[in-house]
Design a protein around this motif. Structure first.
Motif, PDB file in Angstrom:
ATOM      1  N   LEU A 158       0.261  -1.203  -0.214  1.00  0.00           N
ATOM      2  CA  LEU A 158       0.365   0.241   0.228  1.00  0.00           C
ATOM      3  C   LEU A 158       1.129   1.004  -0.040  1.00  0.00           C
ATOM      4  O   LEU A 158       1.772   1.226   0.805  1.00  0.00           O
ATOM      5  N   VAL A 159       0.534   2.002  -0.968  1.00  0.00           N
ATOM      6  CA  VAL A 159       1.470   2.885  -0.866  1.00  0.00           C
ATOM      7  C   VAL A 159       0.500   4.609  -0.814  1.00  0.00           C
ATOM      8  O   VAL A 159      -0.325   4.757  -1.920  1.00  0.00           O
ATOM      9  N   VAL A 160       0.685   5.557  -0.390  1.00  0.00           N
ATOM     10  CA  VAL A 160      -0.517   6.354  -0.062  1.00  0.00           C
ATOM     11  C   VAL A 160       0.593   7.674  -0.223  1.00  0.00           C
ATOM     12  O   VAL A 160       1.539   8.138   0.661  1.00  0.00           O
ATOM     13  N   LEU A 161      -0.153   8.931  -0.915  1.00  0.00           N
ATOM     14  CA  LEU A 161      -0.241   9.716  -0.976  1.00  0.00           C
ATOM     15  C   LEU A 161      -0.911  11.099  -0.415  1.00  0.00           C
ATOM     16  O   LEU A 161      -2.037  11.209  -0.579  1.00  0.00           O
ATOM     17  N   ARG A 189       3.346   2.326   2.857  1.00  0.00           N
ATOM     18  CA  ARG A 189       4.222   3.385   2.713  1.00  0.00           C
ATOM     19  C   ARG A 189       3.800   4.541   2.049  1.00  0.00           C
ATOM     20  O   ARG A 189       2.481   5.647   1.703  1.00  0.00           O
ATOM     21  N   PHE A 190       4.033   5.855   3.579  1.00  0.00           N
ATOM     22  CA  PHE A 190       3.213   7.141   3.428  1.00  0.00           C
ATOM     23  C   PHE A 190       3.993   7.895   3.431  1.00  0.00           C
ATOM     24  O   PHE A 190       4.897   8.208   4.472  1.00  0.00           O
ATOM     25  N   LYS A 207       1.853   9.010  14.513  1.00  0.00           N
ATOM     26  CA  LYS A 207       2.257   8.302  16.274  1.00  0.00           C
ATOM     27  C   LYS A 207       1.874   6.431  15.919  1.00  0.00           C
ATOM     28  O   LYS A 207       2.050   5.282  15.943  1.00  0.00           O
ATOM     29  N   ARG A 208       0.533   7.139  15.275  1.00  0.00           N
ATOM     30  CA  ARG A 208      -0.297   5.741  15.306  1.00  0.00           C
ATOM     31  C   ARG A 208       0.142   4.321  13.514  1.00  0.00           C
ATOM     32  O   ARG A 208      -0.183   3.621  14.161  1.00  0.00           O
ATOM     33  N   LEU A 209      -0.027   4.814  12.751  1.00  0.00           N
ATOM     34  CA  LEU A 209       0.202   4.998  11.925  1.00  0.00           C
ATOM     35  C   LEU A 209       2.151   3.895  12.282  1.00  0.00           C
ATOM     36  O   LEU A 209       1.999   2.784  11.627  1.00  0.00           O
ATOM     37  N   LEU A 210       2.738   4.805  12.331  1.00  0.00           N
ATOM     38  CA  LEU A 210       4.101   4.454  13.081  1.00  0.00           C
ATOM     39  C   LEU A 210       4.325   2.517  13.756  1.00  0.00           C
ATOM     40  O   LEU A 210       4.138   1.287  13.484  1.00  0.00           O
ATOM     41  N   ASP A 211       3.212   2.739  14.530  1.00  0.00           N
ATOM     42  CA  ASP A 211       3.183   1.461  15.314  1.00  0.00           C
ATOM     43  C   ASP A 211       2.191   0.791  14.888  1.00  0.00           C
ATOM     44  O   ASP A 211       2.082  -0.859  15.064  1.00  0.00           O
ATOM     45  N   TYR A 212       1.302   0.928  13.898  1.00  0.00           N
ATOM     46  CA  TYR A 212       0.792  -0.073  13.036  1.00  0.00           C
ATOM     47  C   TYR A 212       1.916  -1.159  11.598  1.00  0.00           C
ATOM     48  O   TYR A 212       2.008  -1.961  11.410  1.00  0.00           O
ATOM     49  N   GLY A 213       2.988  -0.156  12.427  1.00  0.00           N
ATOM     50  CA  GLY A 213       4.053  -0.744  10.810  1.00  0.00           C
ATOM     51  C   GLY A 213       4.831   0.466   9.483  1.00  0.00           C
ATOM     52  O   GLY A 213       5.580  -0.385   8.702  1.00  0.00           O
ATOM     53  N   ALA A 214       4.032   1.080   9.504  1.00  0.00           N
ATOM     54  CA  ALA A 214       3.515   1.877   8.616  1.00  0.00           C
ATOM     55  C   ALA A 214       5.290   2.547   8.054  1.00  0.00           C
ATOM     56  O   ALA A 214       6.230   2.552   9.508  1.00  0.00           O
ATOM     57  N   GLN A 215       6.178   2.678   6.819  1.00  0.00           N
ATOM     58  CA  GLN A 215       6.461   3.326   6.586  1.00  0.00           C
ATOM     59  C   GLN A 215       6.684   4.716   6.426  1.00  0.00           C
ATOM     60  O   GLN A 215       5.617   4.784   5.590  1.00  0.00           O
ATOM     61  N   ILE A 216       6.946   6.035   7.119  1.00  0.00           N
ATOM     62  CA  ILE A 216       6.577   7.552   6.678  1.00  0.00           C
ATOM     63  C   ILE A 216       8.252   8.648   6.057  1.00  0.00           C
ATOM     64  O   ILE A 216       8.830   8.449   7.466  1.00  0.00           O
ATOM     65  N   ARG A 217       7.988   8.762   5.611  1.00  0.00           N
ATOM     66  CA  ARG A 217       9.010  10.454   5.247  1.00  0.00           C
ATOM     67  C   ARG A 217       7.946  11.013   4.160  1.00  0.00           C
ATOM     68  O   ARG A 217       6.561  11.207   4.167  1.00  0.00           O
ATOM     69  N   ASP A 262       6.167   4.795 -10.057  1.00  0.00           N
ATOM     70  CA  ASP A 262       7.524   6.233 -10.114  1.00  0.00           C
ATOM     71  C   ASP A 262       7.539   7.350  -9.645  1.00  0.00           C
ATOM     72  O   ASP A 262       8.328   7.396  -8.888  1.00  0.00           O
ATOM     73  N   MET A 263       6.090   8.226  -9.829  1.00  0.00           N
ATOM     74  CA  MET A 263       6.627   9.066  -8.872  1.00  0.00           C
ATOM     75  C   MET A 263       6.937   9.369  -6.978  1.00  0.00           C
ATOM     76  O   MET A 263       7.502   9.572  -6.803  1.00  0.00           O
ATOM     77  N   VAL A 264       5.235   8.187  -6.899  1.00  0.00           N
ATOM     78  CA  VAL A 264       5.868   8.002  -5.583  1.00  0.00           C
ATOM     79  C   VAL A 264       7.064   7.723  -5.488  1.00  0.00           C
ATOM     80  O   VAL A 264       8.702   8.279  -4.121  1.00  0.00           O
ATOM     81  N   ASP A 265       8.069   6.697  -5.702  1.00  0.00           N
ATOM     82  CA  ASP A 265       9.729   5.992  -5.752  1.00  0.00           C
ATOM     83  C   ASP A 265      10.284   6.936  -5.536  1.00  0.00           C
ATOM     84  O   ASP A 265      11.238   7.683  -4.565  1.00  0.00           O
ATOM     85  N   GLN A 266      10.196   8.093  -6.701  1.00  0.00           N
ATOM     86  CA  GLN A 266      11.126   9.065  -6.635  1.00  0.00           C
ATOM     87  C   GLN A 266      11.502  10.767  -5.992  1.00  0.00           C
ATOM     88  O   GLN A 266      11.643  10.780  -4.873  1.00  0.00           O
ATOM     89  N   LEU A 267       9.677  10.504  -5.055  1.00  0.00           N
ATOM     90  CA  LEU A 267       9.464  11.271  -3.953  1.00  0.00           C
ATOM     91  C   LEU A 267       9.847  10.477  -2.850  1.00  0.00           C
ATOM     92  O   LEU A 267      10.500  11.339  -1.647  1.00  0.00           O
ATOM     93  N   TRP A 268       9.647   9.375  -2.445  1.00  0.00           N
ATOM     94  CA  TRP A 268      10.744   8.710  -1.625  1.00  0.00           C
ATOM     95  C   TRP A 268      12.273   9.006  -1.048  1.00  0.00           C
ATOM     96  O   TRP A 268      12.422   9.015  -0.110  1.00  0.00           O
ATOM     97  N   GLU A 269      12.553   8.901  -2.303  1.00  0.00           N
ATOM     98  CA  GLU A 269      13.926   8.342  -2.107  1.00  0.00           C
ATOM     99  C   GLU A 269      14.585  10.028  -2.003  1.00  0.00           C
ATOM    100  O   GLU A 269      15.639   9.927  -0.669  1.00  0.00           O
ATOM    101  N   GLY A 270      13.590  10.761  -2.309  1.00  0.00           N
ATOM    102  CA  GLY A 270      14.279  12.376  -1.644  1.00  0.00           C
ATOM    103  C   GLY A 270      14.060  12.795  -0.344  1.00  0.00           C
ATOM    104  O   GLY A 270      13.950  14.290  -0.106  1.00  0.00           O
ATOM    105  N   ALA A 271      13.242  11.936  -0.202  1.00  0.00           N
ATOM    106  CA  ALA A 271      12.105  12.242   1.390  1.00  0.00           C
ATOM    107  C   ALA A 271      12.622  12.049   2.719  1.00  0.00           C
ATOM    108  O   ALA A 271      13.528  11.309   2.956  1.00  0.00           O
ATOM    109  N   ALA A 272      12.652  12.969   3.782  1.00  0.00           N
ATOM    110  CA  ALA A 272      13.080  12.900   4.970  1.00  0.00           C
ATOM    111  C   ALA A 272      12.162  12.123   6.252  1.00  0.00           C
ATOM    112  O   ALA A 272      10.935  12.083   5.775  1.00  0.00           O
ATOM    113  N   THR A 273      12.780  11.158   6.842  1.00  0.00           N
ATOM    114  CA  THR A 273      12.799   9.235   7.220  1.00  0.00           C
ATOM    115  C   THR A 273      11.668  10.730   8.424  1.00  0.00           C
ATOM    116  O   THR A 273      12.443  10.956   9.159  1.00  0.00           O
TER     117      THR A 273
END
Length: 355
Positions: A158-161, A189-190, A207-217, A262-273
């Motif tokens: 699941l990928v969310v913008l 990934r959010f 924080k709730r999303l992180l508790d569920y195991g989501a990756q966030i940048r 692909d757009m999400v992947d590019q944003l993800w690479e340059g995003a801050a964890t």
């Protein structure tokens, strides 16, 4: 749920009876519901008293109570008395509508899958004709049901913008429907705007999303609200700023979905964890946010437009702009924007040379 109260008024529940299907609301229903809300509860063996207080025939009150139970606006209390207690209209609507929504979207999804199979049998021409279709959904209930159904069948990714928006509650309500995928342990990934780091309520949601195991940048600007399920189905949201109805476009076309991923992947690479224990903005996040503000200021945008583009309040945006003006010793907003843009460009070039 206790059925003592229901047996006293001699009522048998029907999931989609007259009350559920009716378009108009009888005034007696309103009177009895408001009476129950004021009293806090209704004792089934005292409905005669309710009838006298409201000046209504007992049969009318009994019928109104039965319909209110069917509409989930009254529920039987689990206590020994078996009294009927009022339920908030929003809660009642969710209880009554949710099963119908789930059934409707499952049928719709089945119809779509059947169409895909038939199109595949028809050959490349039939497949392309269906694959390019975009289905449009309007309204919170329809979009929420669409996202929930997609999340329930999502199994791999699941990928969310999730951009910033004036109506944060609406956006959160819609994306809350994706929780089913998180519950099943789907890799998620959010991509969120930087501003969620400094807002207390937003940090709690993250924080709730992180508790569920989501990756966030986070990034300075999330261009679009969208969710992609298993890299096969994309749901793109359009959220109004003038109080209109939100719309969603469901896309199955492999090329369009692939472009979005692909757009999400590019944003993800340059995003801050995002780290849940990180207080406010880290240095790299603050710099990235100032770059974004500087670029928009240099283009002559007003504070309101800059704030809207970056998904933050005007007050917060002006605080960042004031800091830029002080740091750069600028007189005007435009001058600060140009100076800041040049400053960050030089910094980036120096960083690239050092690397």
């Amino acid at each position: 749920m206790s059925t003592d109260a229901l047996s006293v008024i001699d009522w048998t529940p029907t999931t989609y009876g007259r009350a559920a299907a009716g378009g108009s609301v009888d005034e007696h229903l309103i009177d009895v519901y408001q009476y129950a809300a004021r009293a806090g509860s209704l004792a089934p063996n005292a409905l005669g008293t309710v009838a006298r207080d409201l000046g209504l025939p007992p049969r009318t009150v009994f019928g109104a109570v039965a319909e209110l139970v069917e509409l989930r606006l009254l529920r039987a209390d689990a206590g020994p008395g078996g009294v009927l207690v009022p339920v908030a209209p929003q809660t009642a609507a969710a209880l009554l509508v949710a099963p119908a929504e789930r059934a409707m979207y499952r049928r719709r999804d089945l119809a779509d899958r059947l169409q895909e199979r038939i199109a595949a049998l028809a050959g490349p021409g039939g497949q392309a004709a269906h694959g390019g279709a975009v289905d449009v959904f309007e309204g919170v209930a329809e979009i929420r049901g669409l996202l929930k159904l997609a999340a329930d069948v999502c199994r791999r990714e699941l990928v969310v913008l999730r951009p910033g928006h004036e109506d944060e509650e609406l956006l959160d309500e819609l994306f809350e429907s994706c929780a089913g995928a998180l519950d099943c342990g789907v890799e998620s990934r959010f991509v969120l705007p930087h501003r969620c780091r400094a807002d207390f309520a937003a940090r709690a949601r993250v924080k709730r999303l992180l508790d569920y195991g989501a990756q966030i940048r986070t990034v300075s600007l999330v261009p679009q609200a969208a969710a992609v399920f298993d890299r096969e189905l994309a749901i793109i949201l359009s959220l109004p700023t003038d109080g209109g109805r939100p719309t969603a476009r469901r896309v199955r076309d492999a090329d369009v979905v692939g472009f979005l991923v692909d757009m999400v992947d590019q944003l993800w690479e340059g995003a801050a964890t995002f780290a849940s224990d990180e207080p406010g903005y880290a240095n790299e996040v603050a710099d990235d946010l100032q770059r974004a503000i500087a670029r928009l200021m240099a283009q002559g945008y007003t504070d309101e437009v800059v704030a809207r583009r970056l998904g933050m309040s005007v007050r917060t945006c002006r605080r960042h702009i004031a800091a830029l003006l002080r740091n750069l010793g600028s007189v005007s907003r435009f001058q600060a924007g140009v100076k800041a843009a040049q400053h960050f460009t030089i910094q980036d070039a120096q960083g690239a040379s050092a690397g």
